[in-house]
Motif scaffolding. Structure first.
Motif, short mmCIF file in Angstrom:
data_model
loop_
_atom_site.label_atom_id
_atom_site.label_comp_id
_atom_site.label_asym_id
_atom_site.label_seq_id
_atom_site.Cartn_x
_atom_site.Cartn_y
_atom_site.Cartn_z
N ARG A 123 0.69 -1.21 0.28
CA ARG A 123 0.28 -0.35 0.53
C ARG A 123 1.24 0.66 -0.21
O ARG A 123 0.35 2.51 -0.20
CB ARG A 123 -0.99 -0.40 1.04
N GLN A 124 1.82 1.05 0.89
CA GLN A 124 3.20 2.24 0.77
C GLN A 124 3.31 1.94 -0.25
O GLN A 124 3.93 3.77 -1.06
CB GLN A 124 3.61 1.81 1.88
N GLN A 125 3.97 1.54 -1.06
CA GLN A 125 4.58 1.07 -2.26
C GLN A 125 3.52 2.36 -3.76
O GLN A 125 3.94 2.82 -4.80
CB GLN A 125 5.24 -0.23 -2.32
N ARG A 126 2.07 1.35 -3.65
CA ARG A 126 1.28 2.04 -4.78
C ARG A 126 0.53 3.42 -4.49
O ARG A 126 -0.26 3.56 -4.57
CB ARG A 126 -0.03 0.72 -4.55
N ASN A 127 1.01 3.83 -3.04
CA ASN A 127 0.57 5.19 -2.78
C ASN A 127 -1.39 4.58 -2.06
O ASN A 127 -1.94 5.68 -2.27
CB ASN A 127 0.93 6.21 -3.54
N PHE A 128 -1.76 3.72 -1.99
CA PHE A 128 -2.89 3.40 -1.78
C PHE A 128 -3.59 3.47 -3.26
O PHE A 128 -4.98 3.87 -3.26
CB PHE A 128 -3.43 4.29 -0.34
N GLY A 129 -3.10 3.52 -4.12
CA GLY A 129 -3.94 3.28 -5.49
C GLY A 129 -4.55 4.87 -5.84
O GLY A 129 -4.64 5.14 -6.77
N MET A 130 -3.20 6.22 -5.39
CA MET A 130 -3.91 7.72 -5.20
C MET A 130 -2.39 8.07 -6.07
O MET A 130 -1.29 8.29 -5.52
CB MET A 130 -3.56 8.36 -4.01
N ALA A 131 -2.81 8.57 -7.08
CA ALA A 131 -1.40 9.30 -8.25
C ALA A 131 -1.67 10.06 -8.43
O ALA A 131 -1.12 10.75 -8.19
CB ALA A 131 -2.05 8.17 -10.55
N ASN A 132 -0.14 10.48 -8.82
CA ASN A 132 0.84 11.62 -8.79
C ASN A 132 0.64 11.66 -10.37
O ASN A 132 0.23 11.70 -10.90
CB ASN A 132 2.48 11.05 -8.25
N PRO A 133 0.77 13.23 -10.49
CA PRO A 133 0.94 13.96 -11.76
C PRO A 133 1.50 12.76 -13.16
O PRO A 133 1.00 12.60 -13.68
CB PRO A 133 1.72 15.03 -12.30
N GLU A 134 2.41 12.08 -12.37
CA GLU A 134 3.73 11.81 -13.42
C GLU A 134 2.51 9.63 -13.72
O GLU A 134 2.80 9.38 -14.86
CB GLU A 134 4.79 11.04 -12.77
N GLY A 135 2.21 9.67 -13.01
CA GLY A 135 0.86 8.30 -13.01
C GLY A 135 -0.06 9.06 -14.19
O GLY A 135 -0.12 7.86 -15.77
N TYR A 136 -1.05 9.90 -13.95
CA TYR A 136 -1.51 10.57 -15.02
C TYR A 136 -0.55 10.57 -16.76
O TYR A 136 -1.13 10.35 -17.39
CB TYR A 136 -2.55 11.46 -14.89
N ARG A 137 0.56 11.00 -17.18
CA ARG A 137 1.05 11.40 -18.00
C ARG A 137 2.03 9.83 -18.40
O ARG A 137 2.22 9.72 -19.41
CB ARG A 137 2.51 11.82 -17.48
N LYS A 138 2.21 8.80 -16.99
CA LYS A 138 2.48 7.74 -18.28
C LYS A 138 0.84 7.24 -18.42
O LYS A 138 0.89 6.47 -19.25
CB LYS A 138 3.17 6.99 -15.77
N ALA A 139 0.05 7.66 -18.19
CA ALA A 139 -1.32 6.61 -18.70
C ALA A 139 -1.97 7.17 -19.24
O ALA A 139 -1.78 6.41 -21.23
CB ALA A 139 -2.73 6.80 -17.37
N LEU A 140 -0.92 8.51 -19.94
CA LEU A 140 -1.68 9.29 -20.93
C LEU A 140 -0.74 8.88 -22.65
O LEU A 140 -1.28 8.26 -23.59
CB LEU A 140 -1.53 10.23 -21.08
N ARG A 141 0.73 8.46 -21.70
CA ARG A 141 1.96 8.54 -22.79
C ARG A 141 1.40 7.32 -23.21
O ARG A 141 1.78 6.80 -24.60
CB ARG A 141 2.75 8.30 -21.99
N LEU A 142 1.25 6.11 -22.08
CA LEU A 142 0.92 4.39 -22.33
C LEU A 142 -0.50 4.52 -24.15
O LEU A 142 -0.88 3.40 -25.05
CB LEU A 142 0.14 4.20 -21.97
#
Length: 321
Positions: A123-142
């Protein structure tokens, strides 16, 4: 050991008695077959009664069940192959957002979704499923990568919200989500979005613009969680149940308001009781929807996608005579 929610206590009590009865039968060689059958029937009847009359808050609780399948669980159960891709090519890789190319039913798709953890370390590693901006930028890149190779996009949404920390705001959390909204409207490939757990605020919406948006039966989708709504309106979390009722955040509510396209049935008791069944249902819905969307002209899909979301919240007032 199975985890029971508060409102499942009567079921837990009966199942505990059932286990004791079975252990007694094994240790003493006493025939309790008829008693076991009667008790199993009572448990089934009680479960049906409880889950036929769930409150909105109880559905929220089910959506957060610790044994509920997460994105990577569905990927492993549904897909023949999966190649996970990492990084946003700007800051870092965000473990709260996962994605990659997958083979589903003989065709290649891009799967993107939030990922929670099973234990404290995860949970700490995944931040409880709460993405940071880079998570959304990764999603858009994919998603843009999928568009480049003309592969459909499937997003699995399960988040209590985008990460609200100061560092996330400093790196452009709002801009990252807003850009995803804009770009997802214009993707030329089919986009299917499925809420598999919690669908909170912009954190969910950042990967939820699609040609078809589905919700699992025991999930919720709202601009704010019941607890946060309660804390704002009543300065306390004690009114979260009232807040859940007022928010009308369940799958049935969303469908009645025209905000989602369909509800995917869960096994009685919730998706956490039968991961394999739930994965088969998801796979079936995805493949059926793709067969429909693949036959639509890309520009027509984009136009329909834009019209679909622009129509949300529109009301017509009758002119007074």
């Amino acid at each position: 050991m199975r985890t029971y929610l508060d409102f499942e206590k009567p079921i837990a009590d009966l199942e505990s008695r059932l286990e004791e009865m079975k252990r007694l039968a094994q240790s003493s060689n006493v025939d309790v077959g008829e008693a076991v059958l009667t008790l199993e029937q009572s448990i089934d009847k009680l479960r049906q009664e409880i889950f036929a009359n769930l409150t909105r808050w109880q559905r929220v609780q089910i959506s957060r069940h610790p044994d509920r399948p997460y994105t990577l669980d569905y990927v492993s159960l549904m897909c023949d192959q999966f190649i996970e891709l990492h990084g946003d090519r700007t800051v870092r890789d965000d473990p709260a957002m996962v994605g990659g190319f997958a083979e589903l039913g003989g065709q290649t798709i891009m799967i993107v979704g939030q990922q929670k953890g099973r234990n404290t370390k995860q949970r700490q590693q995944r931040n409880f499923g709460m993405a940071n901006p880079e998570g959304y930028r990764k999603a858009l890149r994919l998603m843009k990568l999928a568009e480049k190779f003309n592969k459909p996009v499937v997003t699995l949404i399960d988040t209590p919200g985008a990460f609200p920390g100061l560092e996330a705001e400093e790196r452009g959390q709002g801009e990252a989500i807003a850009r995803n909204l804009k770009e997802m409207f214009m993707l030329k490939v089919p986009v299917i979005c499925i809420i598999i757990g919690e669908g909170a605020s912009g954190g969910a919406l950042g990967i939820a613009i699609g040609d078809r948006v589905y919700m699992l039966e025991n999930t919720w989708y709202s601009v704010i969680s019941p607890e946060s709504c309660s804390s704002i309106l009543w300065r306390s979390w004690d009114y979260k149940e009232q807040a859940a009722e007022a928010l009308k955040l369940t799958a049935r509510d969303m469908q009645e308001m025209g905000l989602v396209d369909g509800i995917i049935e869960e096994p009685l008791g919730g998706a956490h009781l039968d991961h394999a069944f739930m994965a088969r249902k998801l796979k079936e819905v995805i493949l059926n929807t793709l067969s429909e969307l693949n036959n639509t002209d890309p520009q027509e899909r984009i136009n329909q996608r834009i019209d679909k979301f622009c129509a949300m919240g529109v009301v017509a007032e009758k002119a007074s005579s």
